[in-house]
Design an enzyme around this catalytic site. Sequence first.
Site, PDB file in Angstrom:
ATOM      1  N   ILE A  31      54.909  14.051 -21.714  1.00 33.85           N
ATOM      2  CA  ILE A  31      56.155  15.357 -22.294  1.00 33.85           C
ATOM      3  C   ILE A  31      56.662  16.041 -21.293  1.00 33.85           C
ATOM      4  O   ILE A  31      57.985  16.256 -21.342  1.00 33.85           O
ATOM      5  CB  ILE A  31      55.288  16.261 -23.209  1.00 33.85           C
ATOM      6  CG1 ILE A  31      54.551  15.536 -24.276  1.00 33.85           C
ATOM      7  CG2 ILE A  31      56.070  17.476 -23.621  1.00 33.85           C
ATOM      8  CD1 ILE A  31      53.736  16.439 -25.191  1.00 33.85           C
ATOM      9  N   ASP A  66      49.747  22.130  -6.982  1.00 39.51           N
ATOM     10  CA  ASP A  66      48.164  21.999  -7.794  1.00 39.51           C
ATOM     11  C   ASP A  66      48.181  23.523  -8.402  1.00 39.51           C
ATOM     12  O   ASP A  66      47.972  24.459  -7.848  1.00 39.51           O
ATOM     13  CB  ASP A  66      47.185  21.937  -6.707  1.00 39.51           C
ATOM     14  CG  ASP A  66      45.787  21.961  -7.245  1.00 39.51           C
ATOM     15  OD1 ASP A  66      45.770  22.289  -8.456  1.00 39.51           O
ATOM     16  OD2 ASP A  66      44.475  21.470  -6.701  1.00 39.51           O
ATOM     17  N   SER A  79      50.033  23.006 -29.503  1.00 38.60           N
ATOM     18  CA  SER A  79      49.467  22.097 -30.306  1.00 38.60           C
ATOM     19  C   SER A  79      49.035  22.611 -31.760  1.00 38.60           C
ATOM     20  O   SER A  79      48.573  23.653 -31.793  1.00 38.60           O
ATOM     21  CB  SER A  79      48.451  21.170 -29.473  1.00 38.60           C
ATOM     22  OG  SER A  79      47.795  20.433 -30.608  1.00 38.60           O
ATOM     23  N   TYR A 118      39.366  22.605 -26.488  1.00 35.76           N
ATOM     24  CA  TYR A 118      40.531  22.335 -26.550  1.00 35.76           C
ATOM     25  C   TYR A 118      41.168  23.317 -27.751  1.00 35.76           C
ATOM     26  O   TYR A 118      42.381  23.904 -27.465  1.00 35.76           O
ATOM     27  CB  TYR A 118      40.766  20.931 -26.970  1.00 35.76           C
ATOM     28  CG  TYR A 118      42.321  20.364 -27.335  1.00 35.76           C
ATOM     29  CD1 TYR A 118      42.884  20.244 -26.208  1.00 35.76           C
ATOM     30  CD2 TYR A 118      42.884  20.513 -28.549  1.00 35.76           C
ATOM     31  CE1 TYR A 118      44.429  19.475 -26.522  1.00 35.76           C
ATOM     32  CE2 TYR A 118      44.039  20.201 -28.724  1.00 35.76           C
ATOM     33  CZ  TYR A 118      44.880  19.666 -27.704  1.00 35.76           C
ATOM     34  OH  TYR A 118      46.353  19.200 -27.839  1.00 35.76           O
ATOM     35  N   LYS A 140      44.346  25.842 -27.025  1.00 36.52           N
ATOM     36  CA  LYS A 140      45.671  26.093 -27.747  1.00 36.52           C
ATOM     37  C   LYS A 140      45.942  27.028 -28.619  1.00 36.52           C
ATOM     38  O   LYS A 140      47.093  27.638 -28.648  1.00 36.52           O
ATOM     39  CB  LYS A 140      45.673  24.594 -28.700  1.00 36.52           C
ATOM     40  CG  LYS A 140      45.900  23.336 -27.749  1.00 36.52           C
ATOM     41  CD  LYS A 140      46.888  23.662 -26.667  1.00 36.52           C
ATOM     42  CE  LYS A 140      46.855  22.198 -26.060  1.00 36.52           C
ATOM     43  NZ  LYS A 140      47.851  22.351 -24.647  1.00 36.52           N
ATOM     44  N   THR A 192      53.305   9.370 -25.245  1.00 33.40           N
ATOM     45  CA  THR A 192      53.402   9.527 -23.949  1.00 33.40           C
ATOM     46  C   THR A 192      52.584   8.399 -23.410  1.00 33.40           C
ATOM     47  O   THR A 192      52.034   7.565 -24.369  1.00 33.40           O
ATOM     48  CB  THR A 192      52.545  10.838 -23.292  1.00 33.40           C
ATOM     49  OG1 THR A 192      51.081  10.592 -24.105  1.00 33.40           O
ATOM     50  CG2 THR A 192      53.202  11.955 -24.022  1.00 33.40           C
TER      51      THR A 192
END
Length: 324
Positions: A18, A71, A158, A170, A174, A205
């Site tokens: 993305i 980084d 998301s 996760y 989000k 992707t």
Amino acid sequence: MTHLNGKVTLVTGATRGIGKGIAIGLGEAGATVYITGRTLDNTNSEISGSLKDTQAAVEQAGGICIPVTVDHSDDEQVRLLFERIENEQNGQLDLLVNNVFSGVQALRENQRKTFWECEPSLWDATNNVGLRSHYIASIFAARMMVKRQQGLICTISSWGGMSQIFSAAYGAGKAACDRLAADIAVELKPHNIASVSLWPGIVGTEQISQLADEMATENTPDPKNSVFTDHYNWESPLFTGRVIAALTSDANIMRRTGKVQIVAELAQQYGIVDQEGNIPPSLRSLKFLIPAALPSLRKYSSLIPDIKVPWSLLLLTTLKSPQI
């Protein structure tokens, strides 16, 4: 499209996926695009994409691209990134896209495990270069934008922030991305700076395409994952980039600040098409949800109305992401 000529933008995590698509979309519109990632040259055949690959694609699209190796787990490297932009662009930064995310490999390694079966380190692997790095980058971007009293911060999130997919770490990350975008919007609004959280749909992707190929070759494929394996209603990474380019040039962007925005819905409002000339349906549209739940109806998708399901009912949908 050259409506972003003279605009200075930054996309974090843009070596592939993305992030690369967003950078190209901004380049199409004529922007100067700073991009970050850890891989400048792709010297390892096992690693897909590099900053120089993205730079070439952005320049081919018509933009100016400046790759910077960063980084995002190192705050000092991030500080120096913004210091460089400030020095090179006379303090101008019109757009920050918080996209960088390094949790995919950790999620794949812990697929089909409950959260208590995973090591606590999964949280950091998922949310350090992700949620935390979005917060850090937003701090430095806001310091530049406040001086000029204008700007936009887009945080890629998301629907996992609303409905359980992949893992608890996760989902929490989000949901926090959405809240981060909303809360900083409150403090930035008096300075004419907008902050939005963006939900792409299923984006084709490199990693998602590889995952789909793996699932398609399974001996016992899971029917509920067929929406991810047959490319139905997929969006290209460029689609999100074109939408963000439109947001950046929207004179009324402050009406959207603090809100979660679905990429496909913004595309419909701005009249934007994907790279194949199509407009994918919103992930909360019946045109998306019904074929996703009942794959046998996909051949009749043109007959399904493009009606958006209210947010409250979206929580009740059965759409799930595949195990990764």
